[in-house]
Design an enzyme around this catalytic site. Structure first.
Site, PDB file in Angstrom:
ATOM      1  N   ARG A  17      21.391  -3.352 -14.786  1.00 11.47           N
ATOM      2  CA  ARG A  17      19.979  -3.736 -14.842  1.00 11.47           C
ATOM      3  C   ARG A  17      19.420  -3.485 -16.239  1.00 11.47           C
ATOM      4  O   ARG A  17      20.072  -2.896 -17.070  1.00 11.47           O
ATOM      5  CB  ARG A  17      19.180  -2.965 -13.782  1.00 11.47           C
ATOM      6  CG  ARG A  17      19.216  -1.460 -13.954  1.00 11.47           C
ATOM      7  CD  ARG A  17      18.330  -0.787 -12.890  1.00 11.47           C
ATOM      8  NE  ARG A  17      18.314   0.659 -13.087  1.00 11.47           N
ATOM      9  CZ  ARG A  17      17.581   1.520 -12.379  1.00 11.47           C
ATOM     10  NH1 ARG A  17      16.817   1.082 -11.381  1.00 11.47           N
ATOM     11  NH2 ARG A  17      17.602   2.811 -12.629  1.00 11.47           N
TER      12      ARG A  17
ATOM     13  N   CYS B 127      16.213  -7.989 -23.959  1.00 13.54           N
ATOM     14  CA  CYS B 127      15.562  -7.473 -25.164  1.00 13.54           C
ATOM     15  C   CYS B 127      14.074  -7.764 -25.056  1.00 13.54           C
ATOM     16  O   CYS B 127      13.675  -8.898 -24.799  1.00 13.54           O
ATOM     17  CB  CYS B 127      16.168  -8.162 -26.387  1.00 13.54           C
ATOM     18  SG  CYS B 127      15.358  -7.726 -27.927  1.00 13.54           S
TER      19      CYS B 127
ATOM     20  N   GLU C  33      10.547   1.034 -14.617  1.00 10.59           N
ATOM     21  CA  GLU C  33      11.028   2.074 -15.544  1.00 10.59           C
ATOM     22  C   GLU C  33      11.360   1.524 -16.931  1.00 10.59           C
ATOM     23  O   GLU C  33      12.509   1.604 -17.385  1.00 10.59           O
ATOM     24  CB  GLU C  33      12.254   2.793 -14.944  1.00 10.59           C
ATOM     25  CG  GLU C  33      11.917   3.590 -13.707  1.00 10.59           C
ATOM     26  CD  GLU C  33      13.135   4.236 -13.043  1.00 10.59           C
ATOM     27  OE1 GLU C  33      14.263   3.908 -13.441  1.00 10.59           O
ATOM     28  OE2 GLU C  33      12.965   5.064 -12.135  1.00 10.59           O
TER      29      GLU C  33
ATOM     30  N   GLU D 217       8.302   7.183  -7.257  1.00 13.01           N
ATOM     31  CA  GLU D 217       9.606   7.487  -6.663  1.00 13.01           C
ATOM     32  C   GLU D 217       9.743   9.003  -6.629  1.00 13.01           C
ATOM     33  O   GLU D 217       9.725   9.659  -7.663  1.00 13.01           O
ATOM     34  CB  GLU D 217      10.749   6.874  -7.494  1.00 13.01           C
ATOM     35  CG  GLU D 217      10.647   5.367  -7.647  1.00 13.01           C
ATOM     36  CD  GLU D 217      11.816   4.757  -8.421  1.00 13.01           C
ATOM     37  OE1 GLU D 217      12.767   5.498  -8.718  1.00 13.01           O
ATOM     38  OE2 GLU D 217      11.751   3.551  -8.718  1.00 13.01           O
TER      39      GLU D 217
ATOM     40  N   TRP E 124      22.893  10.077 -10.066  1.00  8.46           N
ATOM     41  CA  TRP E 124      23.047   9.731 -11.483  1.00  8.46           C
ATOM     42  C   TRP E 124      23.113  10.914 -12.435  1.00  8.46           C
ATOM     43  O   TRP E 124      23.380  10.721 -13.628  1.00  8.46           O
ATOM     44  CB  TRP E 124      21.940   8.780 -11.916  1.00  8.46           C
ATOM     45  CG  TRP E 124      20.568   9.160 -11.461  1.00  8.46           C
ATOM     46  CD1 TRP E 124      19.910   8.669 -10.371  1.00  8.46           C
ATOM     47  CD2 TRP E 124      19.685  10.115 -12.059  1.00  8.46           C
ATOM     48  NE1 TRP E 124      18.671   9.252 -10.259  1.00  8.46           N
ATOM     49  CE2 TRP E 124      18.508  10.133 -11.276  1.00  8.46           C
ATOM     50  CE3 TRP E 124      19.760  10.949 -13.177  1.00  8.46           C
ATOM     51  CZ2 TRP E 124      17.427  10.968 -11.578  1.00  8.46           C
ATOM     52  CZ3 TRP E 124      18.691  11.777 -13.475  1.00  8.46           C
ATOM     53  CH2 TRP E 124      17.535  11.781 -12.678  1.00  8.46           C
TER      54      TRP E 124
ATOM     55  N   GLN F 196      24.713   4.139  -4.152  1.00 12.53           N
ATOM     56  CA  GLN F 196      25.082   4.449  -2.767  1.00 12.53           C
ATOM     57  C   GLN F 196      25.116   5.941  -2.482  1.00 12.53           C
ATOM     58  O   GLN F 196      25.048   6.349  -1.329  1.00 12.53           O
ATOM     59  CB  GLN F 196      26.401   3.785  -2.393  1.00 12.53           C
ATOM     60  CG  GLN F 196      27.565   4.134  -3.277  1.00 12.53           C
ATOM     61  CD  GLN F 196      28.812   3.315  -2.907  1.00 12.53           C
ATOM     62  OE1 GLN F 196      29.619   3.746  -2.104  1.00 12.53           O
ATOM     63  NE2 GLN F 196      28.941   2.142  -3.480  1.00 12.53           N
TER      64      GLN F 196
HETATM   65 ZN    ZN Z   1      14.265   4.542 -10.188  1.00 13.89          ZN
END
Ligand code: ZN
Ligand code: ZN
Ligand code: ZN
Lengths: 633, 633, 633
Positions: B105, B109, B144, B315, B323, B364
């Site tokens: 994602r 630019c 984001e 969020e 992550w 996931q």
């Molecule tokens: Zn996020």
């Protein structure tokens, strides 16, 4: 079982005048054969199409005349410089997009059809010429597939081949989109031609995309190797071997091995301790000149499996090597110990790398059995001692081990793609379990994930197995063998998704992994029965019996009948108590070995190896540092 | 003040059959709205120009029917694969010159005009279709900005836009050469067309060049976002939001926020502790499952400022994420504590990410409120508890804090460009000061560098502010508020030069920084009143009164009236005694909080949050680990 | 010997109105000359072919009028932006294949013929205009060759030049193949045109290939410099100088120096301690504001050798710099100590960098003698003190030192190419030996590997010398001087092969290196006489007398007559006892200096320098921190 010593030899490196003397000294040392030829393409074919076999004919004949056979390597790991003029796009490309150029070795992409065709051509010529030579012991295909991170290539050739592979696997782009979950970040494709290789994305690519690329890349190695085995079988009855390198997990050795007759590997205990083993500084210091006490045995047992019982050490470290960050010298005796350990694990042959230290080029600091000036290097006498000893030993068959460990390459790829904790590594987990078993004095078999019958073993471990294959699931369901699954076992589908119903979904075991935690260094989950989980901990739900608990009362191991599920990564203390308990339950005797001592049982003998730098006394026997002992079982 | 719970939901990930049940369960949990749509471009427009709104219509209607509103995200963070065929040059390019490709994602630019036009097109279509829908709660633009280091791009599009930007800013190339000091190493340019992007230079590029590129890059984010807000305002009255990510400083959030109605941010306390906080291993271990006790509050206070009072958590981490380097599980109660902490800091809404854990693709292993099998995950009950609790609480307004901290994005760029000491980081300095204030029990407002009136606060900190804007200089000169500047405050011009007269050049304060020292880890300058400077120390000259001195008698803090200048980076002990002294002087009461406890005052209540993993007793109250307490002020 | 102070000055950075005042203040400070011009090409030639010498004429005249001479730098380290339009391929390319672009300095490839021609052109113009100016003190060519890793370039220009260089060196491709051992991995070439640069290979390239590239790259620097010296000598009698940078070993300074009259170097003691010295954290902390006590002296002695007795410090750190990871301020007195240490080692001049701190561009945080606002920075008074002191000192000649150390650039390349142990570094080894000598109070000469006469010294060390040149071999064989060779001395041929007979093959010493071990941090080989080997240990065979042994009885140092061979890398304790023993044997008096104290003998005086941060008492004298003392010998 037949035990032999071999040696790696490069006649093309030396004046022809000394070949006969080399051969004689080999024979005197007790060396049965020499591996030759595997890097000599530029001397076999100095210009495209101009073949020069004369020197190789004479080298083979000279060795043969002295009673030294040859293992003949195909030279495909080192295409000559002219090959690049014919196939400028044959180079692999690294993940950063840079071609990996000429000037060392392994400079080719497994997916390049033109280069595969060149390999078929040269192998055909060799096989026709030498396939029936009386001195021929075996063929080696290429050299150390995957060494120097060469399995994965991001070249145009690889991309084209990957698209074909995907089209074959998924048949429709809609199926691929569904299987990969491409809806997730609008990653849907309209055709296979839109799919790229999973490098240079902004953040991590879809793990399903990477997993497919990893399966493809492994398949390309199998295909590449098979192109050679097909040719060789047509012209020769000698057995086919490949020499795998230590801790290379980027391609499926079970699959490559299925096309070969014998598995072999290249064992560099000191190099591996320095450059590819997670261990504390204290551990590395304690074994600096001996190597890790379980690393070699692990590979021995692995390749015994891959070779369906037939396996060799093709390259055995004889002294300091050149390629690890630091390169100490082995303790006196280790060149003998390492060979005997291989034989105790069932090796048919151990071949030292190399005969004489080369004074030139990349490996000039790599010791041999001879120094560059042809004087004996320290390992020569140890090799000769081994040769005398094996001549005195009866031939034996390896014994079936009481315990087995499932080892699966796809799982290595899976947890590399998605470690979830930065230090979660499949090989490391497998080796940790293996080490726990060995510390309890056990001999171990390493088996493929597709194994359909577990009845030969009393106890089987299957940690971290990404996906439980159907055959193994049925073998577990049969319930005749104690099986320990987990952590992470069966936690992904083959398409790299979390299965629903949730993992581990094992037959007859009512337990679900509710959530997982990865733990940074220093963070632990202490266990009630001793030791702790580190790296990884799973919160379990379900009615399965809790046989081990965390110190604060959560399930650490659950069971139903002979099936156990382990909810974390046990440290050495936890593994120790768990292995004792599980073995007791399975009717397997365990030992409590002193630091550095390891055992291995053959059909007739128990062998003991002292990896410690000091003498070890065990059951009344004192074993010297680097010492080997054996006695009848 | 209105308090709501939301959740992030992806109807396109799930069979349509379960949407209604999902909506019902959301409503039952007390969730007021779902954020949807922000990654679904490939499903809204499967082929260029072929729009499919049906599924989205039905999803919104299904939620609305259950009493759940929607925050609708524009899908511009995930352009579909076909977009690259239309705009092959739309990808950002990294500092090494490599295009950042498709497959995850944020693969665009900000400077690519063609892609901006595509974004206007899809946002127009969405706004026209849903801009007046009764279920619409708000719009989220993109997702984001700047995440995955995407603010800076070294593409041809960026270079062309940068040249235009420079031409507008400097008007003449001579002025640019003078302003940047290009004479220094013969770096003079003859035209704007000669100027490249400041990457891949032999050694560091001119910091003025880099600073201009950083200002430009931030402006491009503002422009990109504004292209969407202009469209949305034309078709909808719903408020406009963007969800900023934690510790992203590459673009000016004050400037982006000026075009929006509400600021929101994505709060992942455990992920951030693991991957983006400087802290000792002991600190990270102590807060492993709770998160840093000041990181969330800092962002809450920052975005309350950026949103001009209106802000959300878009969020909220509900369990382990996927992550960070390591991903432990939150302590029971933390999913509630984090939400309440946001409300205590004035949030209007807290939205959990995500409703149901996705079993496929990149995230996931990221927990949701539901497991992948739709069973409740642990956070669901905590969310429901919060919903019940906010229903019982009176609505309140946040109180003005007694203390303010100036936060300036240009300063973050400046000290990244020229840290002068390898571990000097602006955010780290600001957070250190903020932490010092919080440990004294203070509530804090975070304010923009352009703030022209400091009278609402008794005490204002402005550490490390590259350049003092005129308005703030006048507010300081007004002398009504105690202001603490330094270290490094006002040490550069806007063109990244050292101003002459020398820094800090503060109104009414006769002091000059004679030289500066950066200090490696372990090196310190002890202070006479306690604690020490680390990282940074300035040698001061001048007649200003010395109110703190180093142990060897050099000025550590000087003052004139209510204006203080701090000559270094105080460690925790130094900050502790300084904050106490300054607050006493400014008439602000302080507390001495136990480790892990934090306070926050609203208009009517004092809230206490226990970030420690053990119970904490304070003023007679015992607060459990992960516990929240509140009482009337 | 003539002692002078200089200063680096950039008139183009400042308004012309202040030049005269600057010149007057320089003269008042006691500064004899200013180095100017070396980065000013864009102001000398603003457009291609349009020259503007007016400002430079006036600057030189203004300085001259004030009694300040000029060292005039050629501006070739900073080609203007327009140069790239004329020569787009002039940029160096890094090992990853990326052009190293415009925007800082040193953006050129030494092998680019077009750029060399441009350099000849501008230098001719300068030499014609200023070559006979009465204020001209000397010429500096370019600036800091090799700084920012600029010696090696992987450009097309470099590749073409490398092929020519190879063809000249080897004459036939067969010879090259033989000399490099290209048979090893089928690396044979059919023509010079097939040879690439040794980057981006799959695994390490042939070290012989890399060694040739390193020799070539060094030769290109020599050629580049010679292109300028040829021009300058034609038009000027002023001496020619280059300013080398600290610990730059990528080109052969002996070879560049042979074309120049004076060697100079740029001495940044605090920067070097921070960014280019291996040392424990404790050592770095102890010398944080003083610099390493041996690093400067090492370079002083090296460049005295390179300059055949004539050498300067061209850039002397006066305060904090901008470019190291951390940049503390020197202790008061260090700017004086450093200058006096240079004079004690024989420098004719010490020039501070720079006159006034520049408020703009890359080095704006680099201190000068003046602050940016022209107020005195702390070092100005120290410089003035030095000027007064040297005016009072008699002129002296440096004394011949009793001990010499051989320093060889090719060896630095060799062990970088093939360290064999990850932390084996030639410069580090040489500095360790040098430090051991200095701790014993000795003055040291550093000599070239080609030195043919060792009789001036009583004791010579030649550690790690890749290849023993013939002249040095004969000097050793002469047997008049105690020579200590090893470890690794003479262990490679010039073509990077292990010589047979095996190393060290020293005249009259019956010893052979049987095998070598590199040792990771923490691993040691203790010695019987004290201390231990670390990093490196060689197993020796032969009949030479064992004068030092390991604790377990193996040879650690062997000898025959005055020739010693050292079998490892001695730690500080081992070096201490070895230096004492060897000096005693050679009739050299040693001292046991306290930590931080260093001595240096000139013909008439003994100088003492206290690098410690506390006072040191020695032989009844107390020397303050940063203190300098001298007394007649
Ligand atoms: Zn996020
Ligand atoms: Zn090998
Ligand atoms: Zn310099």
């Amino acid at each position: 079982m037949n035990r032999q010593l071999g040696v790696c030899y490069y006649p093309e490196h030396w004046p022809e005048e000394i070949w006969a003397e080399d051969a004689r000294r080999m024979a005197d040392t007790g060396i049965a054969w020499a591996r030759i030829g595997e890097f000599a393409w530029s001397r076999m074919e100095p210009e495209p199409g101009r073949l020069d076999w004369g020197w190789l004919d004479r080298a083979i004949d000279t060795l043969h005349a002295a009673g030294v056979g040859v293992v003949l390597g195909t030279p495909t790991a080192t295409p000559p410089r002219w090959m690049l003029d014919r196939h400028p796009d044959m180079l692999a490309v690294d993940a950063q997009g840079r071609p990996r150029g000429f000037g060392s070795r392994r400079h080719y992409c497994f997916s390049h059809a033109g280069y595969v065709q060149e390999c078929r051509r040269i192998v055909t010529l060799m096989a026709e010429r030498y396939g029936r030579h009386p001195g021929l012991v075996a063929w080696q295909t290429d050299n150390e597939y995957g060494c120097h991170d060469t399995t994965l290539s991001y070249s145009a050739a690889a991309r084209a081949a990957f698209r074909d592979w995907l089209a074959q696997r998924y048949q429709s782009i809609d199926k691929l989109n569904r299987d990969w979950g491409n809806v997730f970040w609008s990653m849907d494709y309209a055709s296979f031609e839109q799919i790229g290789l999973p490098n240079l994305t902004v953040t991590e690519p879809n793990p399903a995309h990477v997993m497919a690329f990893r399966r493809f890349s492994s398949d390309q190695v199998v295909r590449f190797n098979r192109a050679q085995t097909e040719v060789l079988r047509r012209h020769s009855d000698a057995p086919l071997v490949h020499n795998y390198m230590g801790r290379i997990t980027e391609f499926d050795h079970w699959a490559v091995g299925a096309d070969l007759d014998i598995a072999s590997w290249d064992s560099y205990p000191l190099g591996f301790l320095s450059d590819r083993l997670e261990a504390t500084p204290e551990h590395k210091a304690a074994y600096l000149r001996q190597g890790d006490p379980d690393m070699q045995a692990f590979h021995h047992d692995l390749y015994r499996g891959v070779g369906r019982g037939r396996w060799w050490v093709m390259e055995q470290q004889p002294g300091p090597v050149n390629w690890a960050p630091w390169n100490p010298a082995p303790l006196p005796g280790m060149a003998r110990l390492w060979a005997w350990e291989a034989f105790a694990h069932g090796a048919e042959a151990v071949s030292y790398f190399r005969w004489r230290q080369a004074p030139m080029a990349q490996e000039q600091m790599h010791a041999g059995l001879l120094r560059p000036d042809s004087a004996p290097a320290p390992a020569l006498a140890e090799a000769a001692q081994v040769a005398r000893e094996i001549a005195d030993m009866p031939e034996v068959d390896p014994a079936r081990a009481p315990v087995a460990l499932v080892f699966d390459y796809a799982s290595a790829w899976a947890w590399e793609i998605q470690p979830q904790g930065a230090d979660f590594d499949y090989f490391r987990l497998a080796l940790a379990v293996y080490r726990g078993l060995r510390k309890a004095g056990l001999s171990v078999d390493i088996i493929a994930p597709g194994t359909a019958d577990l009845s030969p073993w009393k106890l089987v471990f299957a940690p971290g197995l990404m996906t439980l294959p159907g055959a193994l699931r049925q073998a577990i369901a049969a319930g005749q063998t104690t099986v320990v699954a987990g952590p992470r076992t069966n936690s992904k589908t083959e398409e790299f998704a979390i299965p629903v119903p949730l993992p581990p979904a094992l037959p007859g075991l009512d337990v679900v992994v509710d959530r997982v935690e990865s733990l940074p260094p220093g963070a632990q989950v202490p266990l009630a029965q001793g030791g702790a989980f580190a790296h990884w901990f799973e919160h379990l739900d379900g009615s399965a019996a809790v046989v081990q608990a965390t110190a604060d009362g959560r399930p650490a191991m659950v069971a139903s009948g002979k099936l156990f599920y382990l909810a974390g990564w046990p440290d050495a203390a936890a593994l120790g108590q768990m292995v004792r308990a599980l073995c007791e339950g399975a009717g397997i005797a365990t030992e409590d070995l002193p630091e550095g001592l390891r055992l291995r049982d053959t059909a007739g003998h128990r062998f003991a190896f002292n990896y410690a730098a000091h003498p070890v006394t065990w059951q009344g026997r004192e074993i010297a540092p680097a010492g080997v002992a054996w006695w009848p079982r």
